[in-house]
Enzyme design. Structure first.
Site, PDB file in Angstrom:
ATOM      1  N   SER A 150     -25.709 -20.184 -14.167  1.00 40.94           N
ATOM      2  CA  SER A 150     -27.122 -20.512 -15.005  1.00 40.94           C
ATOM      3  C   SER A 150     -26.600 -21.086 -16.452  1.00 40.94           C
ATOM      4  O   SER A 150     -25.466 -21.790 -16.267  1.00 40.94           O
ATOM      5  CB  SER A 150     -27.314 -19.051 -15.507  1.00 40.94           C
ATOM      6  OG  SER A 150     -26.512 -18.731 -16.483  1.00 40.94           O
ATOM      7  N   GLY A 152     -26.936 -24.291 -16.343  1.00 41.06           N
ATOM      8  CA  GLY A 152     -26.782 -25.512 -15.851  1.00 41.06           C
ATOM      9  C   GLY A 152     -25.363 -25.610 -15.332  1.00 41.06           C
ATOM     10  O   GLY A 152     -24.890 -26.792 -14.998  1.00 41.06           O
ATOM     11  N   GLU A 258     -39.941 -20.213 -14.387  1.00 40.60           N
ATOM     12  CA  GLU A 258     -39.928 -21.313 -14.439  1.00 40.60           C
ATOM     13  C   GLU A 258     -40.685 -22.178 -13.730  1.00 40.60           C
ATOM     14  O   GLU A 258     -40.461 -21.944 -12.610  1.00 40.60           O
ATOM     15  CB  GLU A 258     -38.456 -21.878 -14.718  1.00 40.60           C
ATOM     16  CG  GLU A 258     -37.583 -21.048 -15.788  1.00 40.60           C
ATOM     17  CD  GLU A 258     -36.177 -21.550 -15.695  1.00 40.60           C
ATOM     18  OE1 GLU A 258     -35.194 -20.697 -15.419  1.00 40.60           O
ATOM     19  OE2 GLU A 258     -35.805 -22.616 -16.073  1.00 40.60           O
ATOM     20  N   GLU A 270     -37.652 -21.248 -10.926  1.00 42.27           N
ATOM     21  CA  GLU A 270     -36.779 -20.185 -10.492  1.00 42.27           C
ATOM     22  C   GLU A 270     -37.183 -19.295 -11.568  1.00 42.27           C
ATOM     23  O   GLU A 270     -38.139 -19.328 -12.187  1.00 42.27           O
ATOM     24  CB  GLU A 270     -35.512 -20.530 -11.007  1.00 42.27           C
ATOM     25  CG  GLU A 270     -35.034 -20.777 -12.407  1.00 42.27           C
ATOM     26  CD  GLU A 270     -33.604 -20.766 -12.967  1.00 42.27           C
ATOM     27  OE1 GLU A 270     -32.784 -20.284 -11.772  1.00 42.27           O
ATOM     28  OE2 GLU A 270     -33.341 -21.125 -13.886  1.00 42.27           O
ATOM     29  N   ASP A 277     -33.347 -17.904 -22.005  1.00 39.62           N
ATOM     30  CA  ASP A 277     -33.011 -18.547 -23.391  1.00 39.62           C
ATOM     31  C   ASP A 277     -34.088 -19.418 -23.893  1.00 39.62           C
ATOM     32  O   ASP A 277     -34.204 -19.281 -25.254  1.00 39.62           O
ATOM     33  CB  ASP A 277     -31.827 -19.392 -23.005  1.00 39.62           C
ATOM     34  CG  ASP A 277     -32.067 -20.246 -21.648  1.00 39.62           C
ATOM     35  OD1 ASP A 277     -30.934 -20.859 -21.272  1.00 39.62           O
ATOM     36  OD2 ASP A 277     -32.947 -20.437 -21.070  1.00 39.62           O
ATOM     37  N   THR A 278     -34.746 -20.041 -23.365  1.00 41.40           N
ATOM     38  CA  THR A 278     -35.859 -20.800 -23.987  1.00 41.40           C
ATOM     39  C   THR A 278     -37.078 -19.817 -24.749  1.00 41.40           C
ATOM     40  O   THR A 278     -37.517 -20.602 -25.754  1.00 41.40           O
ATOM     41  CB  THR A 278     -36.756 -21.635 -22.969  1.00 41.40           C
ATOM     42  OG1 THR A 278     -37.335 -20.648 -21.916  1.00 41.40           O
ATOM     43  CG2 THR A 278     -35.736 -22.815 -21.884  1.00 41.40           C
ATOM     44  N   ARG A 356     -23.369 -22.689 -26.522  1.00 45.91           N
ATOM     45  CA  ARG A 356     -24.421 -22.197 -27.166  1.00 45.91           C
ATOM     46  C   ARG A 356     -23.883 -21.420 -28.304  1.00 45.91           C
ATOM     47  O   ARG A 356     -23.701 -19.999 -27.846  1.00 45.91           O
ATOM     48  CB  ARG A 356     -25.470 -21.812 -26.463  1.00 45.91           C
ATOM     49  CG  ARG A 356     -26.767 -21.647 -27.363  1.00 45.91           C
ATOM     50  CD  ARG A 356     -27.941 -21.123 -26.576  1.00 45.91           C
ATOM     51  NE  ARG A 356     -27.994 -21.763 -25.124  1.00 45.91           N
ATOM     52  CZ  ARG A 356     -28.557 -20.890 -24.276  1.00 45.91           C
ATOM     53  NH1 ARG A 356     -28.438 -19.524 -24.185  1.00 45.91           N
ATOM     54  NH2 ARG A 356     -28.589 -21.544 -23.142  1.00 45.91           N
TER      55      ARG A 356
HETATM   56  N1  LIG Z   1     -34.992 -29.922  -8.203  1.00 44.79           N
HETATM   57  C1  LIG Z   1     -35.164 -30.378  -9.593  1.00 44.79           C
HETATM   58  N2  LIG Z   1     -35.545 -31.595  -9.881  1.00 44.79           N
HETATM   59  C2  LIG Z   1     -35.675 -32.029 -11.228  1.00 44.79           C
HETATM   60  N3  LIG Z   1     -35.026 -31.344 -12.346  1.00 44.79           N
HETATM   61  C3  LIG Z   1     -34.462 -30.046 -12.042  1.00 44.79           C
HETATM   62  C4  LIG Z   1     -34.501 -29.307 -10.652  1.00 44.79           C
HETATM   63  N4  LIG Z   1     -33.715 -28.231 -10.467  1.00 44.79           N
HETATM   64  C5  LIG Z   1     -33.353 -28.232 -11.850  1.00 44.79           C
HETATM   65  N5  LIG Z   1     -33.682 -29.209 -12.661  1.00 44.79           N
HETATM   66  C6  LIG Z   1     -33.566 -29.327 -14.223  1.00 44.79           C
HETATM   67  O1  LIG Z   1     -32.244 -28.863 -14.505  1.00 44.79           O
HETATM   68  C7  LIG Z   1     -32.692 -27.803 -15.329  1.00 44.79           C
HETATM   69  C8  LIG Z   1     -31.893 -26.453 -15.134  1.00 44.79           C
HETATM   70  O2  LIG Z   1     -32.131 -26.044 -13.653  1.00 44.79           O
HETATM   71  P1  LIG Z   1     -32.189 -24.424 -13.324  1.00 44.79           P
HETATM   72  O3  LIG Z   1     -33.043 -23.937 -14.317  1.00 44.79           O
HETATM   73  O4  LIG Z   1     -32.427 -24.237 -11.897  1.00 44.79           O
HETATM   74  O5  LIG Z   1     -30.651 -24.138 -13.616  1.00 44.79           O
HETATM   75  P2  LIG Z   1     -29.983 -22.710 -14.473  1.00 44.79           P
HETATM   76  O6  LIG Z   1     -28.568 -22.891 -14.437  1.00 44.79           O
HETATM   77  O7  LIG Z   1     -30.603 -21.633 -13.601  1.00 44.79           O
HETATM   78  O8  LIG Z   1     -30.758 -22.857 -15.727  1.00 44.79           O
HETATM   79  P3  LIG Z   1     -31.117 -21.384 -16.617  1.00 44.79           P
HETATM   80  O9  LIG Z   1     -30.376 -20.259 -16.058  1.00 44.79           O
HETATM   81  O10 LIG Z   1     -30.626 -21.891 -18.026  1.00 44.79           O
HETATM   82  O11 LIG Z   1     -32.572 -21.558 -16.537  1.00 44.79           O
HETATM   83  C9  LIG Z   1     -34.083 -27.398 -15.082  1.00 44.79           C
HETATM   84  O12 LIG Z   1     -34.831 -26.703 -16.258  1.00 44.79           O
HETATM   85  C10 LIG Z   1     -34.529 -29.037 -15.011  1.00 44.79           C
HETATM   86  O13 LIG Z   1     -34.567 -29.457 -16.026  1.00 44.79           O
HETATM   87  N1  LIG Z   2     -29.530 -19.302 -19.042  1.00 46.38           N
HETATM   88  C1  LIG Z   2     -28.932 -18.232 -19.244  1.00 46.38           C
HETATM   89  C2  LIG Z   2     -28.403 -17.886 -20.791  1.00 46.38           C
HETATM   90  O1  LIG Z   2     -28.800 -18.463 -21.496  1.00 46.38           O
HETATM   91  N2  LIG Z   2     -27.762 -16.827 -20.564  1.00 46.38           N
HETATM   92  C3  LIG Z   2     -27.170 -16.142 -22.036  1.00 46.38           C
HETATM   93  O2  LIG Z   2     -25.954 -16.709 -22.277  1.00 46.38           O
HETATM   94  C4  LIG Z   2     -25.004 -16.045 -22.247  1.00 46.38           C
HETATM   95  C5  LIG Z   2     -23.673 -16.483 -21.962  1.00 46.38           C
HETATM   96  O3  LIG Z   2     -23.065 -17.410 -22.917  1.00 46.38           O
HETATM   97  P1  LIG Z   2     -21.695 -18.120 -22.843  1.00 46.38           P
HETATM   98  O4  LIG Z   2     -21.386 -18.740 -21.424  1.00 46.38           O
HETATM   99  O5  LIG Z   2     -21.554 -18.812 -23.892  1.00 46.38           O
HETATM  100  O6  LIG Z   2     -20.898 -16.778 -22.837  1.00 46.38           O
HETATM  101  C6  LIG Z   2     -25.407 -14.722 -21.686  1.00 46.38           C
HETATM  102  O7  LIG Z   2     -24.758 -13.538 -21.881  1.00 46.38           O
HETATM  103  C7  LIG Z   2     -26.761 -14.616 -22.002  1.00 46.38           C
HETATM  104  O8  LIG Z   2     -26.864 -14.220 -23.273  1.00 46.38           O
HETATM  105 MG   LIG Z   3     -33.682 -22.366 -15.565  1.00 45.95          MG
END
Ligand SMILES: Nc1ncnc2c1ncn2[C@@H]1O[C@H](COP(=O)(O)OP(=O)(O)OP(=O)(O)O)[C@@H](O)[C@H]1O
Ligand SMILES: NCC(=O)N[C@@H]1O[C@H](COP(=O)([O-])[O-])[C@@H](O)[C@H]1O
Ligand SMILES: [Mg+2]
Length: 388
Positions: A150, A152, A258, A270, A277-278, A356
């Site tokens: 998660s 990214g 999302e 997803e 987080d947003t 973050r």
């Molecule tokens: N197929 C795609 N095409 C274009 N951009 C993408 C695609 N997949 C992901 N992204 C970009 O990357 C961002 C993060 O992707 P995603 O939410 O799948 O990852 P994540 O690691 O699960 O993030 P989080 O857990 O923080 O939501 C998306 O919000 C988007 O900006």
């Molecule tokens: N997009 C998912 C997300 O934002 N998850 C948040 O980030 C923490 C992990 O941060 P860290 O890697 O800095 O410990 C998780 O515990 C959750 O609170």
């Molecule tokens: Mg995401």
């Protein structure tokens, strides 16, 4: 009613959930893989374990005998949840939902294949060779993401065949948990993306928050804002998809769903069965309840009559730029004196580049042009520095 909750994952999102639980007299034990995690700092108790270790998880659950288990991250031995549910413990939102969403595969196949929701064309790969094949089938550019990750972590965009080997290595390094497999998605040319916080309730209707817009870098959110400008048609399509996928998963709680908004329509991206987080923008008082309070009330089956949009708001993240065993912060006093502004410092005990560490929040009356609030949040975030 005084319930005992074991929170699995104790980051900044868990911290706000614990604060909401403390406010209505509930008991929370915060669990994570390191001591002094943000949510541990506000919970009644804490445990430090590897949550992918089923035996360690069993021991914590046996020790605390909770009424609820609330997962806050994906990297958990979620197969154990079925046993706990059989023991009469409520796993949030359900053991099935937690298993479906612990990595990208089951939830993506449920959404795309079972429910027929529009998603990016995608394949899976368990090796660099399979990744080459997947890229050939999906086409360039494409996005590679570890199945379990998660914010990214381990994500990259492949623009040419030369990027494949590096993308595979980066995904393996960024994987959270013991799954070494990636999803390869066709790059979606969206004009904007949103998170639709969706609240499913026991014996009460599903409720939606106003859409939250966000900007991402390195697959991690940088700013978010609410209400995001979304056409009635796109919002109706997104709500329909969110309702279908959350009801297919079952259980009660707040989901972060999302979507990518494109000229051809809305793409499901997803879903996280927990606050997103947003959604920290809701800490600015944009709604009658923030996303953490909504999650808690739905989990406890406390009826939520409505979700009202009180103000417009924006959030901007505070990122560390270096490794530190004792990060410090300067500039809080300058931000504290600004009108219609607030901030959170999560209290993470260490920092690493791009971790973050806090968030700045801006808000104003609903009629305020949202771009002004985002810009003010970005500028204000520059006023607080995370020092190594
Ligand atoms: N197929 C795609 N095409 C274009 N951009 C993408 C695609 N997949 C992901 N992204 C970009 O990357 C961002 C993060 O992707 P995603 O939410 O799948 O990852 P994540 O690691 O699960 O993030 P989080 O857990 O923080 O939501 C998306 O919000 C988007 O900006
Ligand atoms: N997009 C998912 C997300 O934002 N998850 C948040 O980030 C923490 C992990 O941060 P860290 O890697 O800095 O410990 C998780 O515990 C959750 O609170
Ligand atoms: Mg995401």
């Amino acid at each position: 009613m005084k319930k005992k909750i074991v929170l699995l994952g104790s980051g900044e999102l868990g911290k706000e959930f614990v604060i909401a639980a403390q406010r209505i007299g509930q008991t929370v034990i915060a669990v994570d893989s390191y001591e002094n995690a943000p949510a541990m700092q506000v919970a009644h108790g804490f445990e430090v374990i590897n949550m992918l270790d089923g035996a360690a998880l069993d021991a914590v659950i046996a020790k605390h005998q909770p009424d609820f288990i609330v997962p806050e991250i994906e990297a958990i031995r979620t197969e154990r949840f079925y046993d706990y549910e059989a023991q009469g413990i409520t796993v949030v939102p359900s053991a099935k939902a937690a298993n479906f969403t612990m990595n990208r595969k089951a939830i993506r196949d449920l959404a795309a294949k079972d429910l027929g929701l529009r998603t990016a064309n995608y394949r899976y790969a368990t090796s660099a060779t399979e990744l080459e094949q997947a890229v050939a089938e999906v086409g360039l550019p494409c996005v590679v993401k570890p199945l379990m990750s998660s914010s990214g972590k381990g994500q990259s965009t492949i623009k040419s065949a030369e990027d494949i080997a590096k993308a595979w290595a980066y995904a393996v390094e960024g994987s959270r948990g013991d799954v070494v497999e990636v999803i390869v998605e066709a790059f979606v040319n969206f004009h904007s993306e949103i998170t639709l916080l969706t609240v499913t309730q026991n014996n009460n209707p599903t409720l939606f928050c106003a859409p939250i817009g966000h900007r991402q870098e390195r697959g991690d959110y940088q700013e978010s804002w609410q209400p995001a400008r979304v056409s009635d048609r796109d919002l109706a399509e997104a709500q329909d998809m969110a309702r279908k996928v959350t009801e297919a998963l079952g259980g009660a709680g707040l989901f972060g769903v999302e979507f990518f908004l494109t000229d051809e329509g809305v793409y499901f991206s997803e879903l996280s069965p927990r606050p997103h987080d947003t959604g920290m923008v809701t800490l600015a008082g944009t709604q009658n309840f923030n996303e953490f309070e909504l999650h808690l009330r739905a989990v406890l089956s406390l009826p939520i009559f409505e979700i009202t949009q009180e103000k417009a708001g924006a959030s901007a993240v505070l990122l560390a730029s270096a490794n530190s065993e004792n990060p410090t912060y300067t500039g809080m006093a300058n931000v504290a004196g600004l009108p219609k502004t607030d901030f959170r410092i999560f209290g993470k005990p260490t920092s690493r580049p791009y971790r973050r560490m806090g968030v700045v929040l801006t808000h104003d009356v609903l009629a305020t042009p949202i771009e002004q609030l985002v810009e003010r949040a970005q500028e204000t975030a520059q006023m607080i520095t995370v020092n190594p």
